[in-house]
Structure formats: C-alpha cells, structure tokens
Design an enzyme around this catalytic site. Structure first.
Site, mmCIF file in Angstrom:
data_model
loop_
_atom_site.group_PDB
_atom_site.id
_atom_site.type_symbol
_atom_site.label_atom_id
_atom_site.label_comp_id
_atom_site.label_asym_id
_atom_site.label_seq_id
_atom_site.Cartn_x
_atom_site.Cartn_y
_atom_site.Cartn_z
ATOM 1 N N ASN A 7 0.856 -1.187 0.000
ATOM 2 C CA ASN A 7 0.000 0.000 0.000
ATOM 3 C C ASN A 7 0.898 1.245 0.000
ATOM 4 O O ASN A 7 1.712 1.430 0.914
ATOM 5 C CB ASN A 7 -0.906 -0.038 1.240
ATOM 6 C CG ASN A 7 -1.850 1.130 1.298
ATOM 7 O OD1 ASN A 7 -1.447 2.274 1.073
ATOM 8 N ND2 ASN A 7 -3.097 0.890 1.613
ATOM 9 N N ASP A 9 -0.192 4.489 -0.186
ATOM 10 C CA ASP A 9 -0.900 5.725 0.191
ATOM 11 C C ASP A 9 0.005 6.712 0.924
ATOM 12 O O ASP A 9 -0.093 7.931 0.744
ATOM 13 C CB ASP A 9 -2.080 5.418 1.125
ATOM 14 C CG ASP A 9 -3.210 4.703 0.420
ATOM 15 O OD1 ASP A 9 -3.271 4.763 -0.826
ATOM 16 O OD2 ASP A 9 -4.026 4.071 1.109
ATOM 17 N N HIS A 10 0.877 6.167 1.772
ATOM 18 C CA HIS A 10 1.694 7.059 2.606
ATOM 19 C C HIS A 10 2.779 7.796 1.835
ATOM 20 O O HIS A 10 3.314 8.790 2.314
ATOM 21 C CB HIS A 10 2.263 6.300 3.806
ATOM 22 C CG HIS A 10 1.166 5.856 4.727
ATOM 23 N ND1 HIS A 10 0.411 6.753 5.442
ATOM 24 C CD2 HIS A 10 0.649 4.638 4.980
ATOM 25 C CE1 HIS A 10 -0.522 6.096 6.110
ATOM 26 N NE2 HIS A 10 -0.388 4.809 5.848
ATOM 27 N N ARG A 18 3.922 18.632 1.565
ATOM 28 C CA ARG A 18 4.599 19.783 0.981
ATOM 29 C C ARG A 18 3.775 20.446 -0.126
ATOM 30 O O ARG A 18 4.148 21.493 -0.620
ATOM 31 C CB ARG A 18 5.936 19.338 0.360
ATOM 32 C CG ARG A 18 7.089 19.376 1.320
ATOM 33 C CD ARG A 18 7.463 20.816 1.629
ATOM 34 N NE ARG A 18 8.366 20.914 2.736
ATOM 35 C CZ ARG A 18 9.663 21.022 2.618
ATOM 36 N NH1 ARG A 18 10.228 21.008 1.447
ATOM 37 N NH2 ARG A 18 10.407 21.132 3.681
ATOM 38 N N HIS A 43 -5.763 3.612 -1.877
ATOM 39 C CA HIS A 43 -7.113 3.862 -1.346
ATOM 40 C C HIS A 43 -7.530 5.263 -1.779
ATOM 41 O O HIS A 43 -6.945 6.252 -1.321
ATOM 42 C CB HIS A 43 -7.078 3.734 0.185
ATOM 43 C CG HIS A 43 -8.419 3.859 0.843
ATOM 44 N ND1 HIS A 43 -8.590 3.652 2.199
ATOM 45 C CD2 HIS A 43 -9.647 4.161 0.360
ATOM 46 C CE1 HIS A 43 -9.868 3.841 2.504
ATOM 47 N NE2 HIS A 43 -10.519 4.155 1.413
ATOM 48 N N ARG A 45 -9.665 7.765 -1.070
ATOM 49 C CA ARG A 45 -10.607 8.127 0.002
ATOM 50 C C ARG A 45 -11.524 9.255 -0.433
ATOM 51 O O ARG A 45 -11.166 10.052 -1.299
ATOM 52 C CB ARG A 45 -9.829 8.552 1.262
ATOM 53 C CG ARG A 45 -9.095 7.418 1.938
ATOM 54 C CD ARG A 45 -8.538 7.870 3.265
ATOM 55 N NE ARG A 45 -9.593 7.927 4.254
ATOM 56 C CZ ARG A 45 -9.777 7.001 5.208
ATOM 57 N NH1 ARG A 45 -8.955 5.997 5.331
ATOM 58 N NH2 ARG A 45 -10.765 7.123 6.057
ATOM 59 N N ARG A 49 -7.358 12.380 1.020
ATOM 60 C CA ARG A 49 -6.283 12.863 1.896
ATOM 61 C C ARG A 49 -4.894 12.377 1.460
ATOM 62 O O ARG A 49 -3.898 12.922 1.879
ATOM 63 C CB ARG A 49 -6.548 12.460 3.342
ATOM 64 C CG ARG A 49 -6.444 10.985 3.606
ATOM 65 C CD ARG A 49 -6.567 10.678 5.084
ATOM 66 N NE ARG A 49 -7.915 10.871 5.569
ATOM 67 C CZ ARG A 49 -8.385 10.256 6.659
ATOM 68 N NH1 ARG A 49 -7.599 9.465 7.363
ATOM 69 N NH2 ARG A 49 -9.625 10.449 7.048
ATOM 70 N N HIS A 50 -4.843 11.308 0.675
ATOM 71 C CA HIS A 50 -3.504 10.931 0.151
ATOM 72 C C HIS A 50 -3.549 10.772 -1.372
ATOM 73 O O HIS A 50 -3.264 11.706 -2.096
ATOM 74 C CB HIS A 50 -2.890 9.724 0.881
ATOM 75 C CG HIS A 50 -3.853 8.691 1.378
ATOM 76 N ND1 HIS A 50 -4.672 7.998 0.540
ATOM 77 C CD2 HIS A 50 -4.115 8.234 2.629
ATOM 78 C CE1 HIS A 50 -5.385 7.157 1.249
ATOM 79 N NE2 HIS A 50 -5.095 7.275 2.525
ATOM 80 N N GLU A 70 -8.719 0.397 -3.290
ATOM 81 C CA GLU A 70 -9.664 0.331 -2.172
ATOM 82 C C GLU A 70 -10.661 1.469 -2.314
ATOM 83 O O GLU A 70 -10.265 2.619 -2.541
ATOM 84 C CB GLU A 70 -8.931 0.490 -0.844
ATOM 85 C CG GLU A 70 -8.022 -0.661 -0.526
ATOM 86 C CD GLU A 70 -7.262 -0.435 0.772
ATOM 87 O OE1 GLU A 70 -7.519 0.556 1.480
ATOM 88 O OE2 GLU A 70 -6.394 -1.247 1.061
ATOM 89 N N THR A 101 -8.567 2.879 8.314
ATOM 90 C CA THR A 101 -9.766 2.018 8.304
ATOM 91 C C THR A 101 -9.818 1.192 9.591
ATOM 92 O O THR A 101 -8.985 0.315 9.805
ATOM 93 C CB THR A 101 -9.730 1.103 7.060
ATOM 94 O OG1 THR A 101 -9.326 1.906 5.951
ATOM 95 C CG2 THR A 101 -11.073 0.495 6.787
ATOM 96 N N GLU A 151 -10.851 -9.751 2.408
ATOM 97 C CA GLU A 151 -9.621 -9.362 3.101
ATOM 98 C C GLU A 151 -9.990 -9.246 4.576
ATOM 99 O O GLU A 151 -10.888 -8.467 4.941
ATOM 100 C CB GLU A 151 -9.075 -8.039 2.563
ATOM 101 C CG GLU A 151 -7.817 -7.633 3.323
ATOM 102 C CD GLU A 151 -6.982 -6.586 2.600
ATOM 103 O OE1 GLU A 151 -7.039 -6.511 1.365
ATOM 104 O OE2 GLU A 151 -6.272 -5.852 3.299
ATOM 105 N N HIS A 192 -3.947 -4.873 7.490
ATOM 106 C CA HIS A 192 -4.093 -3.796 8.470
ATOM 107 C C HIS A 192 -3.199 -4.005 9.702
ATOM 108 O O HIS A 192 -3.321 -5.003 10.396
ATOM 109 C CB HIS A 192 -5.532 -3.571 8.934
ATOM 110 C CG HIS A 192 -5.706 -2.141 9.382
ATOM 111 N ND1 HIS A 192 -5.360 -1.712 10.631
ATOM 112 C CD2 HIS A 192 -6.082 -1.037 8.706
ATOM 113 C CE1 HIS A 192 -5.548 -0.405 10.716
ATOM 114 N NE2 HIS A 192 -5.972 0.026 9.550
ATOM 115 N N GLY A 214 0.940 -1.593 4.344
ATOM 116 C CA GLY A 214 1.313 -0.236 3.961
ATOM 117 C C GLY A 214 2.186 0.478 4.965
ATOM 118 O O GLY A 214 3.397 0.619 4.784
#
Ligand code: PXP
Length: 238
Positions: A7, A9-10, A18, A43, A45, A49-50, A70, A101, A151, A192, A214
């Site tokens: 994952n 996303d981060h 930035r 994901h 969302r 947010r990412h 996702e 999540t 999952e 998760h 992730g």
C-alpha cells in the site's frame, strides 16, 4: 509463495505534506513492483487525503503493475473506480473522522447495497474483495454476495501483539474464518497493522493467499529502504 501487495498511500501523504510533486506515488508504484511486490494497493478516500483521482488513474494505467484499488460504498467513488478500471477492487468502510480504516464492513447492514456494487464490478470483470472482520457469519454472507475474495482485518490481532496482550483467540477467529472462506471457494487476504512479527504469526494460516501492507513497509523503509523491506517480507511469505 503467498502474494504481497504494498500500500503506497503514505507516499502520497508525504508528497501532500509539501503540496508539491515529490515523492511521486507513480514512481513508488513502479519501484515497489521492481523490488518484488506482487501488486500495489491504493485507497481513493472520499476526502482524497492521500491518493487523488489523477494518481489513481495514472497508477491504474501503468503496464505490468497490478493495482488493487480500495474504495468505499460512496456512489461517486464507485463510478470513478469503474471508469479507472483497476485490476482489483477492495470495498472498505470509510468514516471521515478516522485516521485509518478501523474495522471491517458491516455486511448485514449493507447487504443490498454491496450486492449491487459487487454486481457492477464483476460485470466489468474486476476481481472484487470485501474488507471484513474475522466472522463466520460474515463469510457466509460474502458467499451469498458472490465476492471473489475477502480481506480479513487484522488490526485487532496486530494491536494485541504490539501491546503484548493475548492474541490466541483473535488468531483462532482469523484461522476459522480463513478456513471457512477457503472451503467456500473465496480467496483469503489479510491486511491492516501488519509488521514482520504479525505477518509471521499469520503465515501459519495456509489459507491466506495475499497480504496487503502499507504503513509499516513505508515507515521501515525510512531506515532500510523499500528494496530491503520488501525482500524481507517476501522471504517471510515463502
Ligand atoms: N488493507 C486494507 C483494506 C486497508 O484499508 C489498509 C489500510 O489502508 C491496509 C490493508 C494497510 O494497512 P496498514 O497501512 O496498516 O498496513
């Protein structure tokens, strides 16, 4: 060999901090696959947010990268997902205020809605999975919904292990759910809160075919690099 989905996303979270272009999630998708990941998870969302729409589209257009998108049950997100056409879909619950999540879907409450959504994705020939809690009843309902995969949310097990609390009951729940799903021809995934220790514990459950990880991978890579961390996970999943 079990499969590893990374994952990313981060990576987008870091970029967004930035408001510029670096680090680029598209490069991250290509790189994690080069390092041995079997697929990339993102994901989209509702609050973006990412990962944003443009990222999702570009990542899904990459050649030789299997993408697991996702999504929540939100109508506009579902329409976007059908347009973007990822290889795989995982439907997850989404609550605007949550940091991540927090649990699996409420299958009973959302049964009808899920049935309609799953029908759309299956018609589009997209492998469809539901993010669920380890519950035998939910697995039976998933069978009636006709999903390809489930999952299992491993957050509780991960917290128990990290806090050095007993985890045998939760592990047994995951094991029983995995066995039932497998006997009903539903492929089992886990995700998760997973790190090396919790992943190793779960590898005892032979029915789990795919791990989606992730936060730990991206965090650990700050110290050791994506290549080394992904290789370590692949070794665990052999
Ligand atoms: N699988 C699903 C369905 C998720 O929603 C998440 C978190 O976004 C993950 C896996 C990855 O969780 P983590 O970042 O804690 O490894």
């Amino acid at each position: 060999m079990k499969r590893l989905g990374v994952n990313i996303d981060h990576v987008a979270t870091l970029r967004n901090a930035r408001g510029e272009k670096h680090p680029d999630p598209i490069s991250a998708a290509l790189y994690v696959v080069k390092c041995g990941a079997d697929s990339v998870t993102i994901h989209l969302r509702e609050d973006r947010r990412h990962i944003n729409d443009k990222d999702a589209k570009r990542i899904c257009n990459l050649k030789n990268v299997l993408v697991n998108l996702e999504v929540s049950m939100n109508e506009s997100i579902i329409s976007n997902a059908l347009r973007i056409r990822p290889d795989y879909i995982c439907i997850v619950p989404e609550n605007r205020k949550e940091i991540t999540t927090e649990g699996g879907l409420n299958i009973i409450k959302n049964f009808k809605k899920l049935k309609k959504i799953i029908f759309k994705f299956k018609k589009a020939k997209i492998r469809t999975s539901l993010f669920i809690n380890p519950s035998l009843n939910d697995i039976k309902l998933c069978r009636s919904l006709g999903v390809d995969c489930v999952e299992i949310h491993t957050g509780k097990l991960s917290n128990n292990v990290k806090l050095k609390q007993k985890h045998t009951k939760e592990l047994q729940r995951i094991k029983n759910s995995s066995k039932l799903a497998n006997s009903l021809a539903i492929e089992v995934h886990a995700g998760h809160g997973l790190d090396y220790k919790t992943t190793k514990i779960l590898t005892k459950i032979k029915e789990i075919q795919e791990y989606n990880i992730g936060h730990f991978i991206i965090g650990e890579s700050v110290f050791y690099g994506l290549s080394k961390v992904i290789k370590n996970f692949k070794r665990l999943l052999k």
